[in-house]
Design a protein around this motif. Structure first.
Motif, PDB file in Angstrom:
ATOM      1  N   PHE A   5      -4.005   6.490   4.095  1.00 40.84           N
ATOM      2  CA  PHE A   5      -3.724   7.879   4.463  1.00 40.84           C
ATOM      3  C   PHE A   5      -3.248   7.968   5.907  1.00 40.84           C
ATOM      4  O   PHE A   5      -3.829   7.345   6.800  1.00 40.84           O
ATOM      5  CB  PHE A   5      -4.969   8.736   4.251  1.00 40.84           C
ATOM      6  CG  PHE A   5      -5.457   8.720   2.832  1.00 40.84           C
ATOM      7  CD1 PHE A   5      -4.920   9.574   1.883  1.00 40.84           C
ATOM      8  CD2 PHE A   5      -6.443   7.825   2.439  1.00 40.84           C
ATOM      9  CE1 PHE A   5      -5.362   9.542   0.568  1.00 40.84           C
ATOM     10  CE2 PHE A   5      -6.893   7.777   1.127  1.00 40.84           C
ATOM     11  CZ  PHE A   5      -6.340   8.639   0.192  1.00 40.84           C
ATOM     12  N   LEU A   6      -2.197   8.747   6.135  1.00 41.39           N
ATOM     13  CA  LEU A   6      -1.659   8.974   7.469  1.00 41.39           C
ATOM     14  C   LEU A   6      -1.869  10.438   7.843  1.00 41.39           C
ATOM     15  O   LEU A   6      -1.659  11.336   7.015  1.00 41.39           O
ATOM     16  CB  LEU A   6      -0.167   8.634   7.513  1.00 41.39           C
ATOM     17  CG  LEU A   6       0.184   7.150   7.325  1.00 41.39           C
ATOM     18  CD1 LEU A   6       1.697   6.968   7.230  1.00 41.39           C
ATOM     19  CD2 LEU A   6      -0.369   6.315   8.464  1.00 41.39           C
ATOM     20  N   PRO A   7      -2.271  10.704   9.093  1.00 34.77           N
ATOM     21  CA  PRO A   7      -2.624  12.071   9.499  1.00 34.77           C
ATOM     22  C   PRO A   7      -1.432  12.863  10.048  1.00 34.77           C
ATOM     23  O   PRO A   7      -0.559  12.313  10.708  1.00 34.77           O
ATOM     24  CB  PRO A   7      -3.652  11.834  10.601  1.00 34.77           C
ATOM     25  CG  PRO A   7      -3.201  10.548  11.243  1.00 34.77           C
ATOM     26  CD  PRO A   7      -2.604   9.718  10.142  1.00 34.77           C
ATOM     27  N   PHE A   8      -1.422  14.154   9.769  1.00 36.67           N
ATOM     28  CA  PHE A   8      -0.437  15.060  10.355  1.00 36.67           C
ATOM     29  C   PHE A   8      -0.899  15.482  11.754  1.00 36.67           C
ATOM     30  O   PHE A   8      -2.089  15.474  12.051  1.00 36.67           O
ATOM     31  CB  PHE A   8      -0.289  16.322   9.503  1.00 36.67           C
ATOM     32  CG  PHE A   8       0.420  16.109   8.193  1.00 36.67           C
ATOM     33  CD1 PHE A   8       1.235  15.014   7.987  1.00 36.67           C
ATOM     34  CD2 PHE A   8       0.277  17.023   7.163  1.00 36.67           C
ATOM     35  CE1 PHE A   8       1.889  14.823   6.777  1.00 36.67           C
ATOM     36  CE2 PHE A   8       0.929  16.847   5.946  1.00 36.67           C
ATOM     37  CZ  PHE A   8       1.732  15.743   5.759  1.00 36.67           C
ATOM     38  N   ALA A  42       8.664  12.399   7.986  1.00 33.94           N
ATOM     39  CA  ALA A  42       9.340  12.598   6.701  1.00 33.94           C
ATOM     40  C   ALA A  42       8.495  13.472   5.787  1.00 33.94           C
ATOM     41  O   ALA A  42       9.003  14.379   5.106  1.00 33.94           O
ATOM     42  CB  ALA A  42       9.602  11.249   6.038  1.00 33.94           C
ATOM     43  N   SER A  43       7.182  13.233   5.788  1.00 34.00           N
ATOM     44  CA  SER A  43       6.283  14.045   4.978  1.00 34.00           C
ATOM     45  C   SER A  43       6.195  15.472   5.513  1.00 34.00           C
ATOM     46  O   SER A  43       6.163  16.442   4.742  1.00 34.00           O
ATOM     47  CB  SER A  43       4.896  13.397   4.963  1.00 34.00           C
ATOM     48  OG  SER A  43       4.037  14.076   4.089  1.00 34.00           O
ATOM     49  N   PHE A  95       3.409  10.911  -1.686  1.00 38.10           N
ATOM     50  CA  PHE A  95       3.157   9.490  -1.871  1.00 38.10           C
ATOM     51  C   PHE A  95       4.414   8.712  -1.477  1.00 38.10           C
ATOM     52  O   PHE A  95       5.429   8.770  -2.188  1.00 38.10           O
ATOM     53  CB  PHE A  95       2.815   9.180  -3.331  1.00 38.10           C
ATOM     54  CG  PHE A  95       1.543   9.801  -3.825  1.00 38.10           C
ATOM     55  CD1 PHE A  95       0.426   9.024  -4.077  1.00 38.10           C
ATOM     56  CD2 PHE A  95       1.453  11.175  -4.051  1.00 38.10           C
ATOM     57  CE1 PHE A  95      -0.749   9.586  -4.542  1.00 38.10           C
ATOM     58  CE2 PHE A  95       0.284  11.751  -4.519  1.00 38.10           C
ATOM     59  CZ  PHE A  95      -0.826  10.956  -4.756  1.00 38.10           C
ATOM     60  N   ASP A  96       4.345   8.007  -0.370  1.00 35.47           N
ATOM     61  CA  ASP A  96       5.469   7.171   0.056  1.00 35.47           C
ATOM     62  C   ASP A  96       5.236   5.770  -0.513  1.00 35.47           C
ATOM     63  O   ASP A  96       4.378   5.020  -0.048  1.00 35.47           O
ATOM     64  CB  ASP A  96       5.547   7.121   1.580  1.00 35.47           C
ATOM     65  CG  ASP A  96       6.860   6.512   2.075  1.00 35.47           C
ATOM     66  OD1 ASP A  96       7.434   5.673   1.366  1.00 35.47           O
ATOM     67  OD2 ASP A  96       7.302   6.867   3.190  1.00 35.47           O
ATOM     68  N   ILE A  97       6.021   5.414  -1.534  1.00 32.93           N
ATOM     69  CA  ILE A  97       5.820   4.164  -2.267  1.00 32.93           C
ATOM     70  C   ILE A  97       6.849   3.101  -1.885  1.00 32.93           C
ATOM     71  O   ILE A  97       7.087   2.150  -2.641  1.00 32.93           O
ATOM     72  CB  ILE A  97       5.859   4.411  -3.792  1.00 32.93           C
ATOM     73  CG1 ILE A  97       7.217   5.002  -4.211  1.00 32.93           C
ATOM     74  CG2 ILE A  97       4.720   5.318  -4.223  1.00 32.93           C
ATOM     75  CD1 ILE A  97       7.417   5.088  -5.708  1.00 32.93           C
ATOM     76  N   THR A 101       0.826  -1.203   0.000  1.00 36.89           N
ATOM     77  CA  THR A 101       0.000   0.000   0.000  1.00 36.89           C
ATOM     78  C   THR A 101       0.862   1.254   0.000  1.00 36.89           C
ATOM     79  O   THR A 101       1.825   1.354   0.769  1.00 36.89           O
ATOM     80  CB  THR A 101      -0.926   0.010   1.226  1.00 36.89           C
ATOM     81  OG1 THR A 101      -1.736  -1.158   1.206  1.00 36.89           O
ATOM     82  CG2 THR A 101      -1.812   1.239   1.250  1.00 36.89           C
ATOM     83  N   THR A 102       0.513   2.215  -0.852  1.00 36.16           N
ATOM     84  CA  THR A 102       1.176   3.518  -0.866  1.00 36.16           C
ATOM     85  C   THR A 102       0.607   4.385   0.252  1.00 36.16           C
ATOM     86  O   THR A 102      -0.619   4.517   0.382  1.00 36.16           O
ATOM     87  CB  THR A 102       0.966   4.217  -2.220  1.00 36.16           C
ATOM     88  OG1 THR A 102       1.637   3.470  -3.243  1.00 36.16           O
ATOM     89  CG2 THR A 102       1.509   5.637  -2.204  1.00 36.16           C
ATOM     90  N   ALA A 103       1.490   4.968   1.054  1.00 37.41           N
ATOM     91  CA  ALA A 103       1.066   5.881   2.118  1.00 37.41           C
ATOM     92  C   ALA A 103       0.968   7.293   1.545  1.00 37.41           C
ATOM     93  O   ALA A 103       1.935   7.800   0.980  1.00 37.41           O
ATOM     94  CB  ALA A 103       2.063   5.843   3.273  1.00 37.41           C
ATOM     95  N   VAL A 104      -0.196   7.904   1.691  1.00 37.08           N
ATOM     96  CA  VAL A 104      -0.445   9.234   1.130  1.00 37.08           C
ATOM     97  C   VAL A 104      -0.679  10.219   2.269  1.00 37.08           C
ATOM     98  O   VAL A 104      -1.423   9.933   3.214  1.00 37.08           O
ATOM     99  CB  VAL A 104      -1.664   9.226   0.194  1.00 37.08           C
ATOM    100  CG1 VAL A 104      -1.901  10.604  -0.408  1.00 37.08           C
ATOM    101  CG2 VAL A 104      -1.486   8.188  -0.913  1.00 37.08           C
ATOM    102  N   MET A 105      -0.024  11.387   2.181  1.00 37.58           N
ATOM    103  CA  MET A 105      -0.146  12.412   3.203  1.00 37.58           C
ATOM    104  C   MET A 105      -0.263  13.788   2.565  1.00 37.58           C
ATOM    105  O   MET A 105       0.263  14.013   1.477  1.00 37.58           O
ATOM    106  CB  MET A 105       1.068  12.367   4.138  1.00 37.58           C
ATOM    107  CG  MET A 105       1.058  11.196   5.101  1.00 37.58           C
ATOM    108  SD  MET A 105       2.717  10.653   5.608  1.00 37.58           S
ATOM    109  CE  MET A 105       3.127   9.515   4.283  1.00 37.58           C
TER     110      MET A 105
END
Length: 477
Positions: free
Chosen positions: A390-393, A422-423, A441-443, A363-367
């Motif tokens: 999706f990861l929250p700030f 990192a994002s 997009f963390d792939i 899964t790609t993590a999207v922020m």
């Protein structure tokens, strides 16, 4: 692969592929046989009826991704057989399939990277006839759909080749050469290449420092796809670390073996641009790629160095293996300085192992800050089959980037939430007016797998190409 309006029984072929999720339409003796061998015990079981030259593949969940895997299973079954041609009915289990689904299963599933094998000759299937007699679509509609499917799949496989290439053969100059070749093949694509003199002149010290110990010159690559009267302008920024030792913060041996995959973000963007050159979607798309090699040596950048990025922000280097965010930082600044009035700015990077820990390796993590854009990405994810999460700030994690000697550190000693921090680091290089336009997009997980996964072969997957193309197609509506 070709379309054929004849009755499936009148198409001459060596074998037929039939995907099944129930036995109702089979002859009684065939039904009994499949039941006796527990054919339906699980998905992707196979049975080859050698008398009638029919391969049956079980597919218990008749959804697009499962159907793709079923066709992948079929094409891999025939790889080592002397089969010259196959036939497939576009209608399987009483359901008319999209050509995109069939083609992705067959073409992506058939991919192998054999460049370095001493014997790389395989039996090749000359043609696959797709029977469209039962289709509700016109011949012209089907031809357009087939052409589009091939363009996308070929771009995915092109990207896989880039990522799978070994580091001694694929370094920043080769990535620049490939980008130039894409522009040469398509009149609607332009390419500019900048070397280290340009990086130093423009104050892009973060990117420059990552590649300083490499014998290969770092490159900033700017690909541009243009059409008349675009309905939106999109920037794609990619991490192109052609090999990553970790620098002075050296990786362990096992962790270094697959680091040719660290160029996957830039490679996927090249695949997107190449596909757009033929698809001619109504957008202006810029691909900004930071191509570097993170090596060790007497002149390598070090933990404790203070780097000034292109936006004059200073970065305390606490870990030279957190190099991708340094590359992206200067690329993001370059993009915002040189491209005006854009609608979206996305960056793609194999950035953190933490994203794998958060979602697993598929899964790609999207922020980012824009919930509406995230929803559009989620919609494109469901349609394309490429998984996103999706990861929250939050403000508490942002504090971990504070430095006592510079504007911020490139990575925190606290590894909790490392994909998010990192994002957040990257967000420091997004202007306030553009924060709602940006997604990261963390792939790291889905870009490269050391296993066969669904219809993906061992190695690179060409991640995010189908996702981003679908995102653009939805914007067009």
């Amino acid at each position: 692969m070709s379309l054929n309006k004849k009755n499936i029984h009148k198409i001459d072929s060596s074998a037929e592929i039939i995907i099944l999720n129930k036995t109702k339409n089979l002859e009684q003796n065939q039904e009994e046989l499949l039941e006796n061998i527990n054919f339906y015990e699980k998905s992707f079981n196979t049975y080859f009826d050698i008398k009638n030259n029919i391969l049956y593949v079980s597919c218990l969940k008749f959804k697009k991704e499962n159907i793709k895997t079923a066709f992948c299973t079929a094409i891999r079954f025939f790889k080592n057989l002397k089969i010259e041609n196959l036939k497939i009915n576009i209608t399987q289990a009483k359901k008319e399939l999209e050509l995109q689904t069939i083609v992705e299963g067959l073409v992506l599933g058939n991919y192998e990277f054999l460049k370095y094998k001493s014997s790389n000759e395989k039996e090749k299937i000359k043609n696959i006839n797709i029977c469209t007699k039962s289709s509700s679509k016109t011949k012209e509609e089907l031809e357009i759909e087939l052409k589009k499917a091939f363009i996308i799949c070929n771009s995915v496989n092109f990207t896989k080749d880039i990522v799978n290439n070994s580091p001694q053969d694929y370094y920043p100059q080769i990535m620049a050469d490939d980008a130039l070749k894409i522009a040469e093949k398509h009149k609607n694509i332009e390419c500019k290449i900048f070397g280290e003199d340009y990086l130093k002149q423009k104050g892009m010290n973060a990117l420059y420092s990552v590649g300083i110990a490499s014998p290969h010159e770092s490159k900033l690559i700017h690909l541009t796809y243009k059409v008349k009267n675009p309905i939106a302008k999109i920037i794609l920024v990619g991490k192109g670390v052609t090999y990553d030792t970790g620098g002075m913060s050296l990786k362990r041996g096992d962790g270094m073996v697959s680091m040719k995959c660290d160029k996957a973000g830039a490679a996927s963007i090249m695949g997107v641009i190449q596909a757009l050159g033929s698809l001619e979607l109504p957008f202006e798309v810029h691909g900004i790629l930071g191509a570097v090699e993170n090596m060790i040596g007497g002149d390598a950048y070090k933990p404790g160095d203070i780097l000034k990025a292109a936006n004059s922000k200073t970065i305390e280097v606490t870990n030279t293996d957190a190099e991708g965010r340094l590359v992206l930082a200067d690329c993001l600044v370059y993009a915002q300085k040189n491209i005006q009035d854009f609608d979206y700015i996305f960056d793609l990077a194999t950035l953190t192992g933490a994203s794998i820990g958060a979602f697993g390796g598929y899964t790609t993590a999207v922020m980012g800050y824009n919930e509406k854009t995230k929803k559009k990405i989620l919609k494109a994810s469901k349609k394309s089959g490429e998984l996103v999460g999706f990861l929250p700030f939050n403000d508490y994690l942002e504090k971990l980037l504070e430095s006592q000697v510079a504007d911020f550190v490139n990575t925190s000693a606290n590894k909790n939430g490392a994909a998010i921090t990192a994002s957040l680091f990257l967000s420091k290089f997004i202007k306030n007016k553009n924060k709602k336009k940006w997604l990261h997009f963390d792939i790291a997980g889905p870009s490269y797998r050391q296993e066969n996964w669904a219809y993906h072969s061992y190695g690179a997957t060409g991640v995010a190409i189908r996702l981003l193309i679908k995102f653009m197609e939805d914007l067009k509506k």
